[in-house]
Design a protein around this motif. Structure first.
Motif, short mmCIF file in Angstrom:
data_model
loop_
_atom_site.label_atom_id
_atom_site.label_comp_id
_atom_site.label_asym_id
_atom_site.label_seq_id
_atom_site.Cartn_x
_atom_site.Cartn_y
_atom_site.Cartn_z
N SER A 1 0.82 -1.21 0.00
CA SER A 1 0.00 0.00 0.00
C SER A 1 0.86 1.27 0.00
N THR A 2 2.17 1.12 0.23
CA THR A 2 3.06 2.28 0.30
C THR A 2 3.98 2.39 -0.92
N ILE A 3 3.72 1.61 -1.94
CA ILE A 3 4.59 1.62 -3.12
C ILE A 3 4.71 3.02 -3.71
N GLU A 4 3.60 3.70 -3.88
CA GLU A 4 3.64 5.05 -4.46
C GLU A 4 4.43 6.01 -3.57
N ALA A 5 4.26 5.92 -2.28
CA ALA A 5 4.99 6.79 -1.35
C ALA A 5 6.49 6.50 -1.41
N ARG A 6 6.86 5.23 -1.53
CA ARG A 6 8.28 4.86 -1.64
C ARG A 6 8.86 5.41 -2.94
N LYS A 7 8.09 5.28 -4.00
CA LYS A 7 8.56 5.80 -5.30
C LYS A 7 8.78 7.30 -5.21
N GLU A 8 7.83 8.03 -4.65
CA GLU A 8 7.95 9.48 -4.54
C GLU A 8 9.16 9.87 -3.68
N LEU A 9 9.40 9.12 -2.64
CA LEU A 9 10.56 9.36 -1.78
C LEU A 9 11.84 9.26 -2.60
N PHE A 10 11.94 8.23 -3.44
CA PHE A 10 13.13 8.05 -4.27
C PHE A 10 13.21 9.07 -5.39
N VAL A 11 12.08 9.47 -5.96
CA VAL A 11 12.08 10.51 -7.00
C VAL A 11 12.65 11.81 -6.43
N GLU A 12 12.21 12.16 -5.24
CA GLU A 12 12.70 13.38 -4.59
C GLU A 12 14.21 13.28 -4.31
N GLN A 13 14.63 12.14 -3.79
CA GLN A 13 16.05 11.97 -3.48
C GLN A 13 16.90 11.97 -4.75
N ARG A 14 16.35 11.42 -5.82
CA ARG A 14 17.06 11.40 -7.10
C ARG A 14 17.28 12.83 -7.59
N SER A 15 16.26 13.66 -7.47
CA SER A 15 16.39 15.07 -7.87
C SER A 15 17.47 15.77 -7.06
N ARG A 16 17.48 15.53 -5.78
CA ARG A 16 18.50 16.14 -4.91
C ARG A 16 19.90 15.65 -5.27
N LEU A 17 20.00 14.37 -5.57
CA LEU A 17 21.29 13.80 -5.95
C LEU A 17 21.78 14.40 -7.27
N LEU A 18 20.90 14.55 -8.24
CA LEU A 18 21.27 15.16 -9.51
C LEU A 18 21.77 16.59 -9.30
N LYS A 19 21.11 17.35 -8.45
CA LYS A 19 21.53 18.72 -8.16
C LYS A 19 22.92 18.73 -7.54
N ARG A 20 23.15 17.83 -6.59
CA ARG A 20 24.48 17.75 -5.96
C ARG A 20 25.54 17.36 -6.98
N MET A 21 25.20 16.46 -7.90
CA MET A 21 26.15 16.05 -8.93
C MET A 21 26.49 17.22 -9.85
N GLU A 22 25.48 18.03 -10.19
CA GLU A 22 25.73 19.23 -11.01
C GLU A 22 26.65 20.19 -10.27
N ASP A 23 26.39 20.38 -8.98
CA ASP A 23 27.24 21.27 -8.18
C ASP A 23 28.67 20.72 -8.12
N MET A 24 28.79 19.44 -7.95
CA MET A 24 30.12 18.83 -7.89
C MET A 24 30.83 18.95 -9.24
N GLN A 25 30.10 18.81 -10.34
CA GLN A 25 30.71 18.95 -11.66
C GLN A 25 31.26 20.37 -11.84
#
Length: 128
Positions: free
Chosen positions: A75-99
């Motif tokens: 019942s929490t699959i969508e919530a887990r997915k959204e959690l990872f989508v948000e973290q992925r966005s943050r990770l991409l931003k950090r990677m851009e900053d690191m680049q």
């Protein structure tokens, strides 16, 4: 596997593994008749997952939230997915900053290397 074997396999201190279990980041590890932790293959997959996510910079709080959602079932699959989508966005931003930082460091290194070459040329010029 024992906690010492898991610790050695993943390069994680035993105290950290105990801490992960205590705070709910690592689902409860079963114990043998002697009360010693007996890590299963599934437990090791969790340790590997946690290590991967932590190495990528995901906060412990986010991972605890994920584990809690996971334990609640499908019942929490969508919530887990959204959690990872948000973290992925943050990770991409950090990677851009690191680049950008990497590019700046490369530039500075090139400037210093050129300066060293010019100084060496000056030192090699014959005196008049």
């Amino acid at each position: 596997m024992t906690i010492s074997e898991v610790s050695e396999k993943f390069g994680i201190p035993q105290d950290t593994l105990r801490y992960y279990e205590r705070i709910g980041l690592l689902p409860r590890v079963n114990r043998n008749k002697s009360g010693i932790r007996a890590y299963t293959e599934q437990d090791c997959k969790w340790v590997e997952f946690i290590q991967c996510m932590r190495n990528a910079g995901l906060p412990i709080e986010v991972l605890i939230e994920y584990v809690g959602l996971f334990q609640q079932g499908d019942s929490t699959i969508e919530a887990r997915k959204e959690l990872f989508v948000e973290q992925r966005s943050r990770l991409l931003k950090r990677m851009e900053d690191m680049q950008k930082t990497l590019e700046r460091l490369d530039y500075k290194i090139a400037v210093y290397e050129q300066t060293v070459i010019e100084k060496e040329k000056e030192l090699q010029k014959p005196e008049k």
